[in-house]
Design a protein around this motif. Structure first.
Motif, PDB file in Angstrom:
ATOM      1  N   THR A 166     -29.786  -6.354   7.200  1.00 29.16           N
ATOM      2  CA  THR A 166     -28.525  -5.597   7.176  1.00 29.16           C
ATOM      3  C   THR A 166     -27.406  -6.507   6.654  1.00 29.16           C
ATOM      4  O   THR A 166     -27.609  -7.700   6.452  1.00 29.16           O
ATOM      5  CB  THR A 166     -28.110  -5.121   8.585  1.00 29.16           C
ATOM      6  OG1 THR A 166     -27.861  -6.262   9.395  1.00 29.16           O
ATOM      7  CG2 THR A 166     -29.173  -4.239   9.225  1.00 29.16           C
ATOM      8  N   CYS A 167     -26.235  -5.893   6.489  1.00 30.90           N
ATOM      9  CA  CYS A 167     -25.021  -6.665   6.166  1.00 30.90           C
ATOM     10  C   CYS A 167     -24.823  -7.719   7.249  1.00 30.90           C
ATOM     11  O   CYS A 167     -25.054  -7.461   8.428  1.00 30.90           O
ATOM     12  CB  CYS A 167     -23.826  -5.721   6.107  1.00 30.90           C
ATOM     13  SG  CYS A 167     -22.216  -6.542   5.975  1.00 30.90           S
ATOM     14  N   ARG A 168     -24.358  -8.895   6.847  1.00 30.05           N
ATOM     15  CA  ARG A 168     -24.237 -10.003   7.804  1.00 30.05           C
ATOM     16  C   ARG A 168     -22.842 -10.130   8.416  1.00 30.05           C
ATOM     17  O   ARG A 168     -22.586 -11.089   9.157  1.00 30.05           O
ATOM     18  CB  ARG A 168     -24.611 -11.303   7.088  1.00 30.05           C
ATOM     19  CG  ARG A 168     -26.052 -11.321   6.600  1.00 30.05           C
ATOM     20  CD  ARG A 168     -27.029 -11.174   7.768  1.00 30.05           C
ATOM     21  NE  ARG A 168     -26.731 -12.136   8.787  1.00 30.05           N
ATOM     22  CZ  ARG A 168     -27.064 -13.427   8.692  1.00 30.05           C
ATOM     23  NH1 ARG A 168     -27.743 -13.853   7.661  1.00 30.05           N
ATOM     24  NH2 ARG A 168     -26.766 -14.263   9.668  1.00 30.05           N
ATOM     25  N   ALA A 169     -21.962  -9.191   8.122  1.00 28.00           N
ATOM     26  CA  ALA A 169     -20.652  -9.231   8.767  1.00 28.00           C
ATOM     27  C   ALA A 169     -20.804  -8.822  10.229  1.00 28.00           C
ATOM     28  O   ALA A 169     -21.710  -8.052  10.570  1.00 28.00           O
ATOM     29  CB  ALA A 169     -19.687  -8.303   8.050  1.00 28.00           C
ATOM     30  N   PRO A 170     -19.945  -9.317  11.103  1.00 30.28           N
ATOM     31  CA  PRO A 170     -20.071  -8.985  12.527  1.00 30.28           C
ATOM     32  C   PRO A 170     -20.017  -7.480  12.764  1.00 30.28           C
ATOM     33  O   PRO A 170     -19.104  -6.802  12.301  1.00 30.28           O
ATOM     34  CB  PRO A 170     -18.857  -9.674  13.159  1.00 30.28           C
ATOM     35  CG  PRO A 170     -18.389 -10.672  12.175  1.00 30.28           C
ATOM     36  CD  PRO A 170     -18.807 -10.196  10.822  1.00 30.28           C
ATOM     37  N   GLY A 171     -21.033  -6.963  13.450  1.00 28.74           N
ATOM     38  CA  GLY A 171     -21.028  -5.564  13.867  1.00 28.74           C
ATOM     39  C   GLY A 171     -21.402  -4.560  12.804  1.00 28.74           C
ATOM     40  O   GLY A 171     -21.357  -3.356  13.053  1.00 28.74           O
ATOM     41  N   CYS A 172     -21.767  -4.999  11.612  1.00 26.74           N
ATOM     42  CA  CYS A 172     -22.081  -4.053  10.519  1.00 26.74           C
ATOM     43  C   CYS A 172     -23.598  -3.901  10.392  1.00 26.74           C
ATOM     44  O   CYS A 172     -24.323  -4.896  10.381  1.00 26.74           O
ATOM     45  CB  CYS A 172     -21.494  -4.531   9.198  1.00 26.74           C
ATOM     46  SG  CYS A 172     -21.724  -3.355   7.845  1.00 26.74           S
ATOM     47  N   ASP A 173     -24.062  -2.662  10.289  1.00 30.07           N
ATOM     48  CA  ASP A 173     -25.509  -2.435  10.172  1.00 30.07           C
ATOM     49  C   ASP A 173     -25.871  -1.744   8.855  1.00 30.07           C
ATOM     50  O   ASP A 173     -26.885  -1.059   8.760  1.00 30.07           O
ATOM     51  CB  ASP A 173     -26.033  -1.622  11.367  1.00 30.07           C
ATOM     52  CG  ASP A 173     -25.331  -0.278  11.468  1.00 30.07           C
ATOM     53  OD1 ASP A 173     -24.448   0.003  10.628  1.00 30.07           O
ATOM     54  OD2 ASP A 173     -25.671   0.487  12.386  1.00 30.07           O
ATOM     55  N   LEU A 216     -24.052  -8.776   2.094  1.00 25.34           N
ATOM     56  CA  LEU A 216     -22.777  -8.204   2.550  1.00 25.34           C
ATOM     57  C   LEU A 216     -22.612  -6.831   1.912  1.00 25.34           C
ATOM     58  O   LEU A 216     -22.819  -6.686   0.695  1.00 25.34           O
ATOM     59  CB  LEU A 216     -21.591  -9.077   2.136  1.00 25.34           C
ATOM     60  CG  LEU A 216     -21.330 -10.371   2.900  1.00 25.34           C
ATOM     61  CD1 LEU A 216     -20.058 -11.043   2.374  1.00 25.34           C
ATOM     62  CD2 LEU A 216     -21.200 -10.118   4.396  1.00 25.34           C
ATOM     63  N   CYS A 217     -22.264  -5.853   2.728  1.00 30.25           N
ATOM     64  CA  CYS A 217     -21.974  -4.546   2.146  1.00 30.25           C
ATOM     65  C   CYS A 217     -20.707  -4.683   1.291  1.00 30.25           C
ATOM     66  O   CYS A 217     -19.967  -5.663   1.410  1.00 30.25           O
ATOM     67  CB  CYS A 217     -21.795  -3.490   3.243  1.00 30.25           C
ATOM     68  SG  CYS A 217     -20.317  -3.712   4.251  1.00 30.25           S
ATOM     69  N   ARG A 218     -20.481  -3.729   0.425  1.00 30.34           N
ATOM     70  CA  ARG A 218     -19.369  -3.854  -0.508  1.00 30.34           C
ATOM     71  C   ARG A 218     -18.035  -4.007   0.222  1.00 30.34           C
ATOM     72  O   ARG A 218     -17.177  -4.807  -0.161  1.00 30.34           O
ATOM     73  CB  ARG A 218     -19.353  -2.626  -1.439  1.00 30.34           C
ATOM     74  CG  ARG A 218     -18.308  -2.667  -2.543  1.00 30.34           C
ATOM     75  CD  ARG A 218     -18.427  -3.914  -3.424  1.00 30.34           C
ATOM     76  NE  ARG A 218     -19.728  -4.097  -4.011  1.00 30.34           N
ATOM     77  CZ  ARG A 218     -20.125  -3.578  -5.183  1.00 30.34           C
ATOM     78  NH1 ARG A 218     -19.296  -2.843  -5.867  1.00 30.34           N
ATOM     79  NH2 ARG A 218     -21.344  -3.818  -5.651  1.00 30.34           N
ATOM     80  N   PHE A 219     -17.878  -3.250   1.331  1.00 27.48           N
ATOM     81  CA  PHE A 219     -16.622  -3.332   2.075  1.00 27.48           C
ATOM     82  C   PHE A 219     -16.398  -4.759   2.595  1.00 27.48           C
ATOM     83  O   PHE A 219     -15.326  -5.345   2.412  1.00 27.48           O
ATOM     84  CB  PHE A 219     -16.632  -2.345   3.247  1.00 27.48           C
ATOM     85  CG  PHE A 219     -15.451  -2.498   4.166  1.00 27.48           C
ATOM     86  CD1 PHE A 219     -14.206  -2.016   3.791  1.00 27.48           C
ATOM     87  CD2 PHE A 219     -15.580  -3.137   5.387  1.00 27.48           C
ATOM     88  CE1 PHE A 219     -13.113  -2.173   4.626  1.00 27.48           C
ATOM     89  CE2 PHE A 219     -14.486  -3.296   6.225  1.00 27.48           C
ATOM     90  CZ  PHE A 219     -13.251  -2.810   5.838  1.00 27.48           C
ATOM     91  N   HIS A 220     -17.421  -5.332   3.237  1.00 25.77           N
ATOM     92  CA  HIS A 220     -17.222  -6.665   3.815  1.00 25.77           C
ATOM     93  C   HIS A 220     -17.199  -7.756   2.738  1.00 25.77           C
ATOM     94  O   HIS A 220     -16.611  -8.824   2.956  1.00 25.77           O
ATOM     95  CB  HIS A 220     -18.291  -6.938   4.878  1.00 25.77           C
ATOM     96  CG  HIS A 220     -17.993  -6.229   6.172  1.00 25.77           C
ATOM     97  ND1 HIS A 220     -18.777  -5.218   6.680  1.00 25.77           N
ATOM     98  CD2 HIS A 220     -16.949  -6.376   7.034  1.00 25.77           C
ATOM     99  CE1 HIS A 220     -18.236  -4.787   7.811  1.00 25.77           C
ATOM    100  NE2 HIS A 220     -17.138  -5.461   8.046  1.00 25.77           N
ATOM    101  N   HIS A 221     -17.820  -7.469   1.601  1.00 34.21           N
ATOM    102  CA  HIS A 221     -17.702  -8.402   0.476  1.00 34.21           C
ATOM    103  C   HIS A 221     -16.229  -8.477   0.035  1.00 34.21           C
ATOM    104  O   HIS A 221     -15.679  -9.563  -0.195  1.00 34.21           O
ATOM    105  CB  HIS A 221     -18.594  -7.920  -0.673  1.00 34.21           C
ATOM    106  CG  HIS A 221     -19.015  -9.016  -1.589  1.00 34.21           C
ATOM    107  ND1 HIS A 221     -20.024  -8.884  -2.515  1.00 34.21           N
ATOM    108  CD2 HIS A 221     -18.554 -10.284  -1.746  1.00 34.21           C
ATOM    109  CE1 HIS A 221     -20.164 -10.020  -3.183  1.00 34.21           C
ATOM    110  NE2 HIS A 221     -19.281 -10.876  -2.737  1.00 34.21           N
TER     111      HIS A 221
HETATM  112 ZN   LIG Z   1     -20.789  -4.718   6.178  1.00 32.38          ZN
END
Ligand SMILES: [Zn+2]
Length: 221
Positions: free
Chosen positions: A69-76, A104-109
């Motif tokens: 999954t995305c590696r940002a905190p709390g993101c799946d 990283l999802c685009r948002f967290h990128h």
């Molecule tokens: Zn994310």
């Protein structure tokens, strides 16, 4: 995704369907293995980075399999929908190696790039985040439970220390000089002053006081 031993019938560890967040029982893996196109995961070589910015497909596959999954905190957000991000930017000497790459999802990128989220990656894929409010979060790769061998430390080539870029690169919202309430009060006061001036300007000039004429008074009788 599945371990070779599970496909060969030597392990009861389930497989994982990337993007669907679903487990595949080992007995199902054994049934479908002969019919499926199998693509072995190539593990990164310690100390050898790929040339160039864009990782090869085999390196992307490894990072996505490790992270899930995305590696940002709390993101799946599923890894297959994520960008593969250089933790230390390639432009600042970061290597194109699993030890410096993560999903990283685009948002967290975008949040990382423009809103000042700072990250540090350990050789086993652990990421330590420091957010603009100085809070720290640690995320571990999603495969830690199902496929722990993917967390074996991957050692990349030496990476230069991360220095904050010159100047503040993160975007900032412009600060208001005055609050909304203050602006409204100023506007109302200016309108009232203008109205007062217009009323004063349209009022006819007052006549000068006329002295009383003594002959006009009635006689004292
Ligand atoms: Zn994310």
């Amino acid at each position: 995704m599945a371990e070779r031993a599970a496909l060969d019938g030597n392990s009861e560890r389930p497989g994982y369907l990337l993007g669907a967040d679903a487990l595949i029982p080992a007995e199902v893996l054994r049934d479908i293995a002969p019919l499926a196109e199998q693509r072995p995961l190539r593990e990164p070589v310690d100390g050898v980075a790929e040339k160039g910015y864009r990782p090869s497909q085999s390196l992307i596959d490894f990072v996505r399999a490790r992270d899930l999954t995305c590696r940002a905190p709390g993101c799946d957000q599923p890894a297959i929908d994520c960008d593969v991000d250089h933790t230390v930017p390639h432009s600042r000497g970061g290597s194109t190696h699993a030890s410096n790459l993560k999903c990283l999802c685009r948002f967290h990128h975008l949040v990382k790039t423009f809103w000042g989220w700072r990250d540090r990656q350990l050789p086993d894929g652990t990421v330590i985040w420091t957010l603009p409010d100085a809070q720290t979060y640690i995320t571990t790769p999603g495969s830690a439970v199902l496929f722990p061998t993917l967390l074996a430390p991957t050692v990349g080539p030496p990476t230069p220390p991360v220095c904050p870029p010159s100047g503040e690169r993160s975007l900032k919202m412009p600060r208001r000089k005055f609050s909304r309430v203050g602006n409204r009060a100023r506007y109302i006061a200016a309108e009232r002053a203008r109205n007062r001036q217009e009323v004063e300007a349209s009022r006819p000039p007052e006549k000068p006081a006329t002295p009383e004429q003594p002959g006009d008074d009635p006689p004292p009788f």
